[in-house]
Scaffold this motif. Structure first.
Motif, mmCIF file in Angstrom:
data_model
loop_
_atom_site.group_PDB
_atom_site.id
_atom_site.type_symbol
_atom_site.label_atom_id
_atom_site.label_comp_id
_atom_site.label_asym_id
_atom_site.label_seq_id
_atom_site.Cartn_x
_atom_site.Cartn_y
_atom_site.Cartn_z
ATOM 1 N N LEU A 6 -4.504 3.919 -9.735
ATOM 2 C CA LEU A 6 -5.514 3.049 -9.382
ATOM 3 C C LEU A 6 -6.229 3.384 -8.066
ATOM 4 O O LEU A 6 -5.929 3.786 -7.481
ATOM 5 N N TRP A 7 -7.511 2.543 -8.370
ATOM 6 C CA TRP A 7 -8.985 3.060 -7.641
ATOM 7 C C TRP A 7 -8.886 1.689 -7.013
ATOM 8 O O TRP A 7 -8.829 1.025 -7.805
ATOM 9 N N CYS A 8 -8.743 1.955 -5.968
ATOM 10 C CA CYS A 8 -8.881 0.095 -4.730
ATOM 11 C C CYS A 8 -9.464 -0.101 -3.468
ATOM 12 O O CYS A 8 -9.908 1.210 -3.623
ATOM 13 N N HIS A 9 -9.417 -0.529 -2.611
ATOM 14 C CA HIS A 9 -10.186 -0.678 -1.385
ATOM 15 C C HIS A 9 -9.389 -1.151 -0.728
ATOM 16 O O HIS A 9 -8.243 -1.698 -1.275
ATOM 17 N N PRO A 10 -9.561 -0.991 0.431
ATOM 18 C CA PRO A 10 -8.265 -1.623 1.408
ATOM 19 C C PRO A 10 -7.792 -3.301 1.519
ATOM 20 O O PRO A 10 -9.314 -3.604 1.078
ATOM 21 N N ARG A 11 -6.450 -3.720 1.539
ATOM 22 C CA ARG A 11 -6.689 -5.193 1.531
ATOM 23 C C ARG A 11 -6.527 -5.949 0.033
ATOM 24 O O ARG A 11 -7.483 -6.975 0.321
ATOM 25 N N GLU A 32 -1.471 6.817 -2.126
ATOM 26 C CA GLU A 32 -2.043 7.102 -0.873
ATOM 27 C C GLU A 32 -2.647 9.351 -1.076
ATOM 28 O O GLU A 32 -2.972 9.349 -0.235
ATOM 29 N N PRO A 33 -2.653 9.624 -1.952
ATOM 30 C CA PRO A 33 -2.221 10.673 -1.913
ATOM 31 C C PRO A 33 -3.335 11.770 -1.330
ATOM 32 O O PRO A 33 -3.484 12.366 0.114
ATOM 33 N N PHE A 34 -4.457 10.497 -1.507
ATOM 34 C CA PHE A 34 -5.766 11.673 -0.781
ATOM 35 C C PHE A 34 -5.954 10.796 0.361
ATOM 36 O O PHE A 34 -7.321 11.091 0.962
ATOM 37 N N VAL A 76 3.025 10.798 -13.894
ATOM 38 C CA VAL A 76 2.509 10.373 -12.512
ATOM 39 C C VAL A 76 1.380 9.381 -12.211
ATOM 40 O O VAL A 76 1.128 8.598 -12.960
ATOM 41 N N PHE A 77 2.145 8.373 -11.205
ATOM 42 C CA PHE A 77 1.006 7.159 -11.194
ATOM 43 C C PHE A 77 0.932 7.081 -9.698
ATOM 44 O O PHE A 77 1.594 7.057 -8.565
ATOM 45 N N PHE A 78 -0.606 7.120 -9.039
ATOM 46 C CA PHE A 78 -0.833 6.688 -7.768
ATOM 47 C C PHE A 78 -2.002 5.759 -7.244
ATOM 48 O O PHE A 78 -3.191 5.479 -8.547
ATOM 49 N N TRP A 188 5.753 5.924 1.732
ATOM 50 C CA TRP A 188 5.337 5.004 2.498
ATOM 51 C C TRP A 188 5.300 5.166 3.750
ATOM 52 O O TRP A 188 5.097 4.475 4.937
ATOM 53 N N GLU A 189 6.325 6.178 4.631
ATOM 54 C CA GLU A 189 6.939 6.287 6.570
ATOM 55 C C GLU A 189 5.172 6.597 7.304
ATOM 56 O O GLU A 189 4.658 6.184 8.373
ATOM 57 N N ALA A 190 4.113 6.970 6.455
ATOM 58 C CA ALA A 190 2.945 7.343 7.129
ATOM 59 C C ALA A 190 2.319 6.598 7.779
ATOM 60 O O ALA A 190 1.390 6.147 8.516
ATOM 61 N N VAL A 191 2.615 5.656 6.231
ATOM 62 C CA VAL A 191 1.963 3.645 6.858
ATOM 63 C C VAL A 191 2.590 2.589 6.814
ATOM 64 O O VAL A 191 2.155 1.509 6.416
ATOM 65 N N LYS A 192 4.283 2.942 7.202
ATOM 66 C CA LYS A 192 4.616 1.349 7.198
ATOM 67 C C LYS A 192 4.020 0.116 7.124
ATOM 68 O O LYS A 192 4.923 -0.948 7.355
ATOM 69 N N GLY A 193 3.802 0.768 8.704
ATOM 70 C CA GLY A 193 3.697 -0.795 9.675
ATOM 71 C C GLY A 193 2.761 -1.616 8.673
ATOM 72 O O GLY A 193 2.432 -2.622 9.328
ATOM 73 N N TRP A 194 1.434 -0.869 7.897
ATOM 74 C CA TRP A 194 0.305 -1.512 7.245
ATOM 75 C C TRP A 194 1.556 -2.608 5.740
ATOM 76 O O TRP A 194 0.538 -3.899 6.037
#
Length: 247
Positions: A6-11, A32-34, A76-78, A188-194
């Protein structure tokens, strides 16, 4: 296909989409592996609250290998931001050909307003609609048929939207997947604040009515100009999403 991107943009409400995919229980889900490739090898800028997890691969080749290895054991889903790999992935025809592709986008005024509240230093590239547009057309030129979805479709009727998506990629409908608890999922640990809102909401909620244009105008530049730059790319992609929804 055993890999679904699933290709997205932030927010763009993409994390809530991902949360539903996790609740299915029949997929290995990557967040968001990349991101690690983009922010740790191609730019000096790190966004707020990004705490890279030790051991996560950082090169495009190593992340690609990680995804393919996981797909040997489970579908796999990302979800990822298109701007991370908009130039690289379409040139990697073998890898692109191993996955299904879909896009999720939100009105750039709403996205920019939400983004500015979380990361006031975000750049024009990072708002992301232009990269989505470029990547979509690159994939179509390679013979792919990506599904395009809007955040409005997702928030207004999550079950209808996910039913369409699942049918598109060959997955059964999963009625149990639309609610979740507040535990922080793996990855999600790397970005859980978001993602506190998603963790606390327990489900996708209909949007409240706000005047995003006026609020963004009150913030001024560079946000108004960044949003305006992405508007034509969003408008074309939204038109594709609306056409697909009526097919």
């Amino acid at each position: 296909m055993k890999i679904h991107a699933l290709w997205c943009h932030p927010r763009s409400v993409s994390t809530a989409f991902e949360r539903i995919m996790r609740e299915r229980g029949d997929l290995a889900v990557l967040h968001e592996p990349f991101m690690y490739h983009h922010y740790l090898t191609t730019t000096d800028r790190l966004f707020p609250d990004f705490a890279p997890e030790p051991g996560h691969p950082t090169t495009y080749a190593d992340i690609r290998e990680m995804i393919c290895e996981k797909a040997q054991a489970s579908p796999v889903f990302f979800k990822d931001m298109a701007y991370y790999v908009a130039e690289t992935l379409p040139k990697d025809r073998d890898f692109a050909g191993q996955m299904s592709h879909a896009f999720l986008l939100r009105d750039p005024t709403e996205a920019a307003l939400s983004y500015a509240r979380r990361d006031p230093a975000f750049t024009r590239t990072e708002l992301g609609h232009e990269a989505q547009h470029r990547m979509y057309h690159a994939l179509v030129s390679l013979g792919h048929d990506p599904l395009v979805l809007t955040a409005d479709q997702l928030r207004d009727d999550p079950e209808k939207t996910l039913r369409r998506y699942w049918a598109h990629i060959g997955l059964d409908f999963a009625s149990h997947a639309f609610a979740w608890d507040d535990r922080v999922p793996a990855g999600w640990e790397a970005v859980k604040g978001w993602h506190r809102e998603v963790l606390q909401s327990g489900a996708i909620r209909k949007p409240t009515q706000t005047n995003a244009a006026d609020q963004l105008a009150a913030l001024g530049e560079p946000y108004v100009g960044i949003s305006a730059h992405h508007e034509p790319f969003y408008a074309e992609m939204r038109e594709i999403a609306e056409m697909q929804a009526h097919q």
